[in-house]
Each structure stands twice: as structure tokens, then as C-alpha cells.
Scaffold this motif. Structure first.
Motif, short mmCIF file in Angstrom:
data_model
loop_
_atom_site.label_atom_id
_atom_site.label_comp_id
_atom_site.label_asym_id
_atom_site.label_seq_id
_atom_site.Cartn_x
_atom_site.Cartn_y
_atom_site.Cartn_z
N ALA A 149 -30.73 -50.43 14.42
CA ALA A 149 -30.24 -49.57 15.50
C ALA A 149 -29.01 -48.80 15.06
O ALA A 149 -28.31 -49.21 14.13
N ARG A 150 -28.79 -47.68 15.71
CA ARG A 150 -27.52 -46.98 15.54
C ARG A 150 -26.97 -46.72 16.94
O ARG A 150 -27.72 -46.75 17.93
N LYS A 151 -25.66 -46.48 16.98
CA LYS A 151 -25.01 -46.25 18.27
C LYS A 151 -25.63 -45.04 18.94
O LYS A 151 -25.86 -44.01 18.30
N LEU A 152 -25.93 -45.20 20.22
CA LEU A 152 -26.54 -44.10 20.97
C LEU A 152 -25.51 -42.98 21.14
O LEU A 152 -24.38 -43.23 21.56
N THR A 153 -25.92 -41.77 20.81
CA THR A 153 -25.02 -40.63 21.07
C THR A 153 -25.73 -39.72 22.06
O THR A 153 -26.86 -39.31 21.84
N LYS A 154 -25.05 -39.49 23.16
CA LYS A 154 -25.64 -38.68 24.22
C LYS A 154 -24.57 -37.76 24.78
O LYS A 154 -23.40 -38.17 24.88
N THR A 155 -24.97 -36.58 25.15
CA THR A 155 -24.00 -35.69 25.79
C THR A 155 -24.54 -35.28 27.15
O THR A 155 -25.75 -35.35 27.40
N LYS A 156 -23.64 -34.88 28.02
CA LYS A 156 -24.07 -34.43 29.36
C LYS A 156 -23.16 -33.28 29.79
O LYS A 156 -21.94 -33.37 29.61
N ARG A 157 -23.78 -32.25 30.36
CA ARG A 157 -22.97 -31.10 30.80
C ARG A 157 -22.34 -31.42 32.15
O ARG A 157 -23.03 -31.85 33.08
N ASP A 158 -21.03 -31.26 32.23
CA ASP A 158 -20.33 -31.48 33.49
C ASP A 158 -20.59 -30.26 34.39
O ASP A 158 -20.28 -29.12 34.01
N PRO A 159 -21.21 -30.47 35.59
CA PRO A 159 -21.61 -29.32 36.40
C PRO A 159 -20.42 -28.47 36.87
O PRO A 159 -20.55 -27.26 37.05
N GLU A 160 -19.23 -29.10 37.02
CA GLU A 160 -18.09 -28.33 37.52
C GLU A 160 -17.47 -27.44 36.43
O GLU A 160 -17.33 -26.24 36.61
N SER A 161 -17.17 -28.10 35.28
CA SER A 161 -16.50 -27.33 34.22
C SER A 161 -17.51 -26.66 33.28
O SER A 161 -17.14 -25.79 32.50
N ASN A 162 -18.79 -27.06 33.38
CA ASN A 162 -19.84 -26.57 32.49
C ASN A 162 -19.56 -26.93 31.02
O ASN A 162 -20.06 -26.28 30.11
N ILE A 163 -18.74 -27.97 30.82
CA ILE A 163 -18.41 -28.40 29.46
C ILE A 163 -19.32 -29.59 29.09
O ILE A 163 -19.56 -30.48 29.92
N GLU A 164 -19.84 -29.55 27.88
CA GLU A 164 -20.69 -30.64 27.38
C GLU A 164 -19.79 -31.83 27.02
O GLU A 164 -18.90 -31.70 26.18
N LYS A 165 -20.02 -33.00 27.69
CA LYS A 165 -19.16 -34.16 27.43
C LYS A 165 -19.94 -35.20 26.63
O LYS A 165 -21.14 -35.40 26.86
N VAL A 166 -19.25 -35.88 25.72
CA VAL A 166 -19.89 -36.95 24.96
C VAL A 166 -19.83 -38.22 25.82
O VAL A 166 -18.77 -38.58 26.34
N LEU A 167 -20.99 -38.88 26.00
CA LEU A 167 -21.01 -40.12 26.79
C LEU A 167 -20.85 -41.30 25.84
O LEU A 167 -21.53 -41.38 24.82
N ASP A 168 -19.91 -42.19 26.17
CA ASP A 168 -19.74 -43.37 25.31
C ASP A 168 -20.32 -44.60 26.03
O ASP A 168 -19.79 -45.07 27.02
N TYR A 169 -21.43 -45.07 25.49
CA TYR A 169 -22.11 -46.23 26.09
C TYR A 169 -21.67 -47.54 25.43
O TYR A 169 -22.23 -48.58 25.72
N GLY A 170 -20.72 -47.49 24.50
CA GLY A 170 -20.29 -48.73 23.83
C GLY A 170 -21.38 -49.22 22.88
O GLY A 170 -21.93 -48.45 22.09
N PHE A 171 -21.75 -50.50 23.05
CA PHE A 171 -22.73 -51.10 22.14
C PHE A 171 -24.17 -50.92 22.65
O PHE A 171 -24.95 -51.86 22.69
N VAL A 172 -24.48 -49.69 23.03
CA VAL A 172 -25.88 -49.37 23.34
C VAL A 172 -26.43 -48.63 22.14
O VAL A 172 -25.80 -47.71 21.62
N GLY A 173 -27.60 -49.09 21.71
CA GLY A 173 -28.17 -48.51 20.50
C GLY A 173 -29.47 -47.79 20.76
O GLY A 173 -30.08 -47.92 21.83
#
Ligand SMILES: Nc1ncnc2c1ncn2[C@@H]1O[C@H](COP(=O)(O)OP(=O)(O)O)[C@@H](O)[C@H]1O
Ligand SMILES: CC(=O)N[C@@H](CCC(=O)OP(=O)(O)O)C(=O)O
Length: 323
Positions: A149-173
Motif C-alpha cells: 500500500a501507499r498513502k492515499l493522496t486525494k484532493t477536493k475542490r473547496d466550493p467557496e474558495s474554488n481552491i483544490e485542497k489536499v485531504l490528509d487521511y493519515g494512515f489510509v492506504g
């Protein structure tokens, strides 16, 4: 006393018995071609925490898995346990939250996740299959190692600022690679593997992997004939709440886009789409609370639940008839 009523009762009992025989014979006749077709093929069965339900449902599930093995299919059980992890974290006073259906898992939480999944739940399922007459062996993705496994990397666009944010799930792979060799050993034996969705990184870190994702990656690596996901609904429902018995990838994507498929069903359907893209013959989402749903899906023409088919294998047991 006249003997007439007795004769009538005997005739009724005889008719009832014959009807039952005919019904049983019809069931066996219907099942036989499927048994022949699936002999020696691998079925990956994802057993979700919600589907585990009560004791009777767990026993019926275990009997079905044993029967699949007895007729020459190689079942590989990959289990979840989200609700059970949640209860243990609560008992231990460890907070956890979900983002888009995935548990944010810090260091103390990942220890509990591994303890619950690879410990208690895995051994409960192993015990149930063995009590039903099978020979189950519990492993986690760390054994082999089956799942890198590798650390899950996911991003999500914040609807208010329209900025793509990196989500940190910790030890989710997420599975980086699956080495199926350990599972090939089980194929050639009487043993039934029961896999906990835990992965290990190159650096030796333990990762919590969503059970649907882990099962899908294993189904792809095994080029499984069937990827069966047992959950707590009859399958994918349309906007009127009616069961959809089969879907193409295109239809599935349209239902996600229009919101008919939402919440936890989105990653489930996406996992099925990935699996059929990667060579799995068909994926089916079905109700694990219905007794013997696995057998109905595998050995009857009408099946159970919602099938997402790989067009390359159309007609190889994927045809469905109204039930
Ligand atoms: N179109 C849909 N058809 C059926 N279930 C849906 C649909 N859209 C969302 N869902 C939800 O998805 C849930 C199944 O996903 P999830 O709870 O993650 O299952 P599991 O815990 O078994 O992995 C259902 O209980 C239902 O609430
Ligand atoms: C990252 C992540 O969310 N992992 C899941 C693993 C268990 C799981 O997926 O269980 P179900 O199939 O019963 O939902 C969790 O911690 O709940």
C-alpha cells in the motif's frame, strides 16, 4: 369411521411431496450448468460490515462459501468491518471521522483498525466457515505481502474558495500492487482464504484500506470470474427505489452524475467499474442480509442484485432472466 378422509389426506401429502421433489429437481437442473461453467474459476466475495448482520445471516454466508468451494469454485473472502471498528474506537475513546466515505485514520486509530479487522472479525469469519464444514485461513494484506500500500493522496475542490485542497487521511492506504501468489496456493488446496483489508508500505507502515477497494484490487489481480459485493441493500436502486438488475459502465456513470447513486454506493460502483476494466468478468452488488443471496446470484438464471458486466465476457453466465 370411513377411510375416505384418510385417502384424501394421503393423496394431498403425496402431491405435496411430488411438488417439492419437482421443485428441488428444477433447482438442481438450473444450477448444474453454472457449476460446470464456474469450476476452477475465482470468485472474490467482499463481505461488508453491515452485511454481517445477525448470527443466522453469518452462518448462511459461511455455508454458501463452503458450498462454492465444494463445487470447484475458488472463493476468496475479503471482509470489511467499518461499524465494528467504529464501536471499538468509541469504547477506547479514540475519535475518528469520515471524509467521502473513508475513515480518517491516525496512528492510534490504525492500531485499532488492524486489531479489529485482522484480529476479531477475521477470526469470526474463519470460525464460521470452519464450523460450516470448510477449511478457512485468515490473512491480512500484510501476509505475503499480498497488498503493498501507499498513502492515499486525494484532493477536493473547496466550493467557496474554488481552491483544490489536499485531504490528509493519515494512515489510509491505496493498493500500490497486489501479489496474488499467496492466493494461488489456496486455489490448489481445500483452504479458503479470508483477507483483512490491511496493507503494508515499502517502509513497513501499516495502512487501513477501504474493504471495497482492497477486494476490487484483489479481484483484478486474480482476473476473477466474479466480484461479488455483499452490502445492506438489494443492489443499486433507480430513482424510484427499484432494483436495477444489470448496468453498463455508461449507465452507471450516468446514475452517479445525476445523483441516483450517492454516498457509500459511489466508491462501490466505481470499484466495480475499475474491476471490470481490469479483466474481471462481472461485478455484482447484492444484499448480504438475504439468506443465500450468494447462491441465488451464482446458480440461478435471474441472479440477485445488480450486475456490472465486462462487455468482453457478455453471455458467459452474465445473461439475466426475470425472476
Ligand atoms: N442508488 C443507490 N442504490 C442503493 N443504495 C444506495 C444508492 N445510493 C446510495 N446508496 C447507499 O449506499 C449504501 C451502501 O454503501 P455502504 O454503506 O458504504 O456499504 P457497505 O458498508 O456495505 O460497504 C446503502 O446502504 C445506501 O444507503
Ligand atoms: C479507509 C477506510 O474507511 N477503511 C475502512 C475499512 C473497513 C471497511 O471498509 O469496512 P466496510 O466494508 O464494512 O465499510 C474503515 O476504517 O472503516
Amino acid at each position: 369411521m370411513s377411510d375416505k378422509p384418510d385417502t384424501a389426506a394421503a393423496e394431498r401429502a403425496d402431491l405435496k411431496l411430488r411438488t417439492r421433489w419437482l421443485h428441488s429437481a428444477a433447482t438442481i437442473t438450473e444450477a448444474l450448468p453454472y457449476m460446470r461453467r464456474y469450476a476452477d474459476s475465482s470468485f472474490v466475495v467482499k463481505y461488508g460490515g453491515h452485511a454481517m448482520g445477525d448470527d443466522a445471516a453469518a452462518k448462511a454466508f459461511a455455508r454458501d462459501i463452503v458450498l462454492l468451494k465444494q463445487v470447484g469454485i475458488n472463493p476468496i473472502v475479503v471482509h470489511g468491518g467499518g461499524p465494528q471498528i467504529g464501536k471499538m474506537l468509541e469504547r477506547l475513546g479514540i475519535k475518528s471521522s469520515f471524509i467521502d466515505g473513508l475513515r480518517v485514520t491516525d496512528q492510534p486509530a490504525v492500531e485499532v483498525v488492524e486489531m479489529v479487522l485482522a484480529g476479531s472479525i477475521n477470526k469470526q469469519i474463519v470460525g464460521a466457515i470452519n464450523a460450516a464444514g470448510g477449511n478457512a485461513i485468515g490473512i491480512s494484506g500484510k501476509d505475503g505481502p499480498l497488498i503493498r500500500a501507499r498513502k492515499l493522496t486525494k484532493t477536493k475542490r473547496d466550493p467557496e474558495s474554488n481552491i483544490e485542497k489536499v485531504l490528509d487521511y493519515g494512515f489510509v492506504g491505496e493498493p500500490e500492487s497486489v501479489d496474488p501468489r499467496v492466493l494461488y496456493l489456496f486455489e490448489r488446496s481445500d483452504f479458503i482464504p479470508v483477507v483483512a483489508p490491511i496493507g503494508i508500505s515499502e517502509d513497513g507502515d501499516t495502512y487501513n484500506i477501504n474493504a471495497d477497494t482492497a477486494a476490487g484490487a484483489i479481484a483484478s489481480a486474480m482476473r476473477a470470474s466474479r466480484f461479488l459485493l455483499l452490502t445492506d441493500v438489494p443492489g443499486v436502486l433507480d430513482k424510484d427505489g427499484k432494483l436495477i438488475d444489470r448496468m453498463t459502465a455508461q449507465q452507471a456513470r450516468a446514475l452517479i452524475a445525476d445523483g441516483t447513486i450517492h454516498g457509500g454506493m459511489i466508491p462501490k460502483v466505481e470499484t466495480c467499474l475499475d474491476a471490470v476494466d481490469n479483466g474481471v468478468e462481472a461485478a455484482v452488488i447484492l444484499d448480504g442480509r438475504t439468506p443465500h443471496a450468494l447462491l441465488l446470484e451464482t446458480f440461478t438464471a435471474h441472479g440477485a442484485g445488480t450486475m456490472i458486466e465486462n462487455p468482453a465476457f457478455a453471455g458467459r453466465g452474465t445473461e439475466r432472466q426475470p425472476g
